[in-house]
Scaffold this motif. Structure first.
Motif, mmCIF file in Angstrom:
data_model
loop_
_atom_site.group_PDB
_atom_site.id
_atom_site.type_symbol
_atom_site.label_atom_id
_atom_site.label_comp_id
_atom_site.label_asym_id
_atom_site.label_seq_id
_atom_site.Cartn_x
_atom_site.Cartn_y
_atom_site.Cartn_z
ATOM 1 N N GLU A 217 0.805 -1.291 0.075
ATOM 2 C CA GLU A 217 -0.013 0.003 -0.050
ATOM 3 C C GLU A 217 0.781 1.250 -0.122
ATOM 4 O OE1 GLU A 217 -3.116 1.944 3.060
ATOM 5 O OE2 GLU A 217 -3.190 -0.330 3.081
ATOM 6 N N LYS A 218 0.660 2.257 -0.977
ATOM 7 C CA LYS A 218 1.544 3.336 -0.886
ATOM 8 C C LYS A 218 1.161 4.485 0.056
ATOM 9 C CE LYS A 218 3.134 6.476 -4.298
ATOM 10 N NZ LYS A 218 2.667 8.096 -3.882
ATOM 11 N N LYS A 219 2.161 4.521 1.057
ATOM 12 C CA LYS A 219 1.931 5.425 2.026
ATOM 13 C C LYS A 219 2.057 6.907 1.488
ATOM 14 C CE LYS A 219 4.421 3.661 6.091
ATOM 15 N NZ LYS A 219 5.506 3.479 7.032
ATOM 16 N N LYS A 220 1.275 7.640 2.382
ATOM 17 C CA LYS A 220 1.001 9.204 1.646
ATOM 18 C C LYS A 220 2.375 9.751 2.136
ATOM 19 C CE LYS A 220 -3.779 10.114 2.160
ATOM 20 N NZ LYS A 220 -4.975 10.630 3.243
ATOM 21 N N SER A 221 2.763 10.432 1.056
ATOM 22 C CA SER A 221 3.983 11.259 1.377
ATOM 23 C C SER A 221 3.728 12.491 1.523
ATOM 24 C CB SER A 221 4.951 11.135 0.128
ATOM 25 O OG SER A 221 5.822 12.201 -0.087
ATOM 26 N N ILE A 222 4.370 13.236 2.532
ATOM 27 C CA ILE A 222 4.029 14.280 2.968
ATOM 28 C C ILE A 222 4.610 15.659 1.920
ATOM 29 C CG2 ILE A 222 6.428 14.909 4.003
ATOM 30 C CD1 ILE A 222 5.067 16.313 6.175
ATOM 31 N N GLY A 223 5.438 15.072 0.806
ATOM 32 C CA GLY A 223 5.790 15.861 -0.132
ATOM 33 C C GLY A 223 4.485 16.201 -1.240
ATOM 34 N N ASP A 224 3.532 15.256 -1.193
ATOM 35 C CA ASP A 224 2.351 15.478 -1.989
ATOM 36 C C ASP A 224 1.340 16.184 -1.361
ATOM 37 O OD1 ASP A 224 3.736 13.864 -4.078
ATOM 38 O OD2 ASP A 224 2.860 12.208 -3.097
ATOM 39 N N ALA A 225 1.483 16.555 -0.030
ATOM 40 C CA ALA A 225 0.284 17.052 0.755
ATOM 41 C C ALA A 225 -0.202 18.440 0.134
ATOM 42 C CB ALA A 225 0.437 16.840 2.364
ATOM 43 N N SER A 226 -1.490 18.570 0.281
ATOM 44 C CA SER A 226 -1.981 20.222 -0.132
ATOM 45 C C SER A 226 -2.167 20.949 1.066
ATOM 46 C CB SER A 226 -3.031 19.964 -0.976
ATOM 47 O OG SER A 226 -4.076 19.509 -0.609
ATOM 48 N N VAL A 227 -2.407 20.263 2.385
ATOM 49 C CA VAL A 227 -2.395 20.884 3.603
ATOM 50 C C VAL A 227 -1.393 20.311 4.466
ATOM 51 C CG1 VAL A 227 -3.941 21.576 5.450
ATOM 52 C CG2 VAL A 227 -4.827 21.341 3.125
ATOM 53 N N ILE A 228 -0.790 21.021 5.229
ATOM 54 C CA ILE A 228 0.091 20.529 6.364
ATOM 55 C C ILE A 228 0.087 21.131 7.721
ATOM 56 C CG2 ILE A 228 2.668 20.272 6.842
ATOM 57 C CD1 ILE A 228 3.251 19.781 3.965
ATOM 58 N N VAL A 229 -0.286 20.667 8.541
ATOM 59 C CA VAL A 229 -0.026 21.351 9.960
ATOM 60 C C VAL A 229 1.295 20.640 10.849
ATOM 61 C CG1 VAL A 229 -1.168 21.498 12.378
ATOM 62 C CG2 VAL A 229 -2.488 21.098 10.191
ATOM 63 N N SER A 230 2.067 21.811 10.897
ATOM 64 C CA SER A 230 3.642 21.437 11.256
ATOM 65 C C SER A 230 3.736 21.771 12.570
ATOM 66 C CB SER A 230 4.601 21.763 10.291
ATOM 67 O OG SER A 230 4.563 23.129 10.067
#
Ligand code: FAD
Length: 343
Positions: A217-230
């Motif tokens: 299963e492909k893990k969601k990569s943070i590089g592709d995220a359109s919203v990030i709470v950091s």
């Protein structure tokens, strides 16, 4: 010994060849070109223009390859096309053998690969065959337009310093480039280029047989995220990370962190943003308790809208933020989560 001396002779012959510009390896699988290829073409084009070289994309494919036009549109001047039914699959022994056939005619001055699983397997074999160096997992490439040296920068010593490596004597200068860092250029389908076909006989007996491919299963990569709470050190405690995750879930986004949070074990490295972590390009980023050190900002330069929450009005993160909230990030997070519940 005999096998070694035959190999050595072959690489000596290859290394005496005239070098022919900048090459990139066009990796693809199951009919899909890997996104890093477009990034390599963008970077390759920039290096080629600066150093007055031609840019070549090497395409190793099954018999009915249709990618050449696309590679030219994205920046290649020439495509070296090596097609054979055996090259349809990503069996790297065949691809390596086909590559050796290509390199018997000419070798590049610079050869770039994506730092993907396949690129990481293929590039070192080619470097060994050509008896040249390889800088793996680069995050930056620059060229000296006078002497043509490629400055290859990559994190070293666990990311504690950035090492710039060069290969002054041997050719080609080879590097694998981390995906998601470079920018692809807009395609121009009117661009013209040439295609050179290389005949491949496919006579080797591979030592590896692929029996079955199981795709995880492909893990969601943070590089592709359109919203990030950091979150950064200002989040205060591991317990408060729950608030960050909660808000990320509400906004259907992902969690990012600054490096100290990885160092103290509050988050996995895959969430780290910055020079030695992921480069991100979200539409919206909410940075909670992050000071905005230069190494962190290196990862968020392409974020569209940044909302920064920090108690220190002088925090450097505010210099790149579109919206500033001067205050306690834990209180602000709790408020935002509460306001969603009240909706
Ligand atoms: P701090 O610098 O400690 O900042 C914490 C911030 O929180 C401060 O601005 C403070 O005012 C604020 N604050 C405190 N309490 C609150 C509160 N209650 N509410 C709101 N704000 C509050 N760092 C990365 O992030 N990514 C990298 O990839 C990376 N690579 C590096 C590579 C090298 C070679 C080196 C030397 C360093 C690297 N670093 C990296 C580390 C970087 O230099 C900084 O140390 C790090 O980014 C700081 O993280 P921070 O902002 O979370 O922590």
């Amino acid at each position: 010994y005999e096998a070694i001396s035959i190999k050595q002779k072959r690489s000596e012959t290859i290394n005496r060849k005239k070098t022919s510009g900048i090459w990139i390896y066009a990796e693809h699988k199951n009919g899909i070109m890997h996104p890093v290829v477009y990034e390599l073409l963008g970077k390759g084009r920039e290096l080629a223009d600066k150093s007055n070289h031609k840019l070549t994309a090497v395409l190793i494919d099954g018999e009915s390859s249709h990618w050449a036009k696309e590679l030219i549109a994205y920046g290649a001047d020439r495509v070296i096309l090596c097609s054979h039914a055996l090259l349809e699959s990503q069996q790297d022994e065949y691809h390596f053998d086909a590559m050796t056939t290509i390199l018997e005619e000419e070798i590049p001055t610079i050869f770039l690969f994506g730092a993907t699983s396949f690129g990481r397997s293929l590039a070192p074999r080619i470097a060994a065959r050509l008896q040249t160096g390889l800088t793996a997992d680069c995050t930056r490439l620059e060229i000296d337009d006078v002497c043509g040296y490629l400055y290859q920068t990559r994190p070293a010593f666990g990311g504690n310093l950035m090492a710039t490596i060069m290969c002054p004597d041997q050719r080609p200068q080879m590097a694998t480039m981390r995906p998601g860092i470079m920018n692809a250029k807009e395609p121009d389908y009117y661009r013209e280029g040439t295609v050179k076909r290389v005949n491949y006989k496919g006579e080797i007996k591979p030592r590896i047989e692929i029996i079955k491919e199981i795709i995880g299963e492909k893990k969601k990569s943070i590089g592709d995220a359109s919203v990030i709470v950091s979150a950064g050190r200002g989040i205060g405690s591991q317990k408060n990370m729950k608030l960050v995750r909660r808000l990320a879930d509400i906004l259907e986004g992902q969690v990012g962190v600054s490096r100290p949070l990885v160092d103290i074990g509050w988050s996995e490295y895959s969430h780290q943003i910055g020079q030695t972590g992921a480069i991100v390009r979200p539409q919206l980023m909410i940075a909670c308790g992050i000071s905005g050190a230069i190494q962190h900002l290196a990862g968020i330069a392409d974020a569209k809208t940044i909302i920064a929450i920090n108690t220190d009005p002088e925090a450097p993160i505010f210099s790149v933020a579109n919206y500033k909230i001067i205050g306690d990030c834990v209180e602000v997070l709790e408020m935002l989560i509460r306001s969603d519940r009240e909706k």
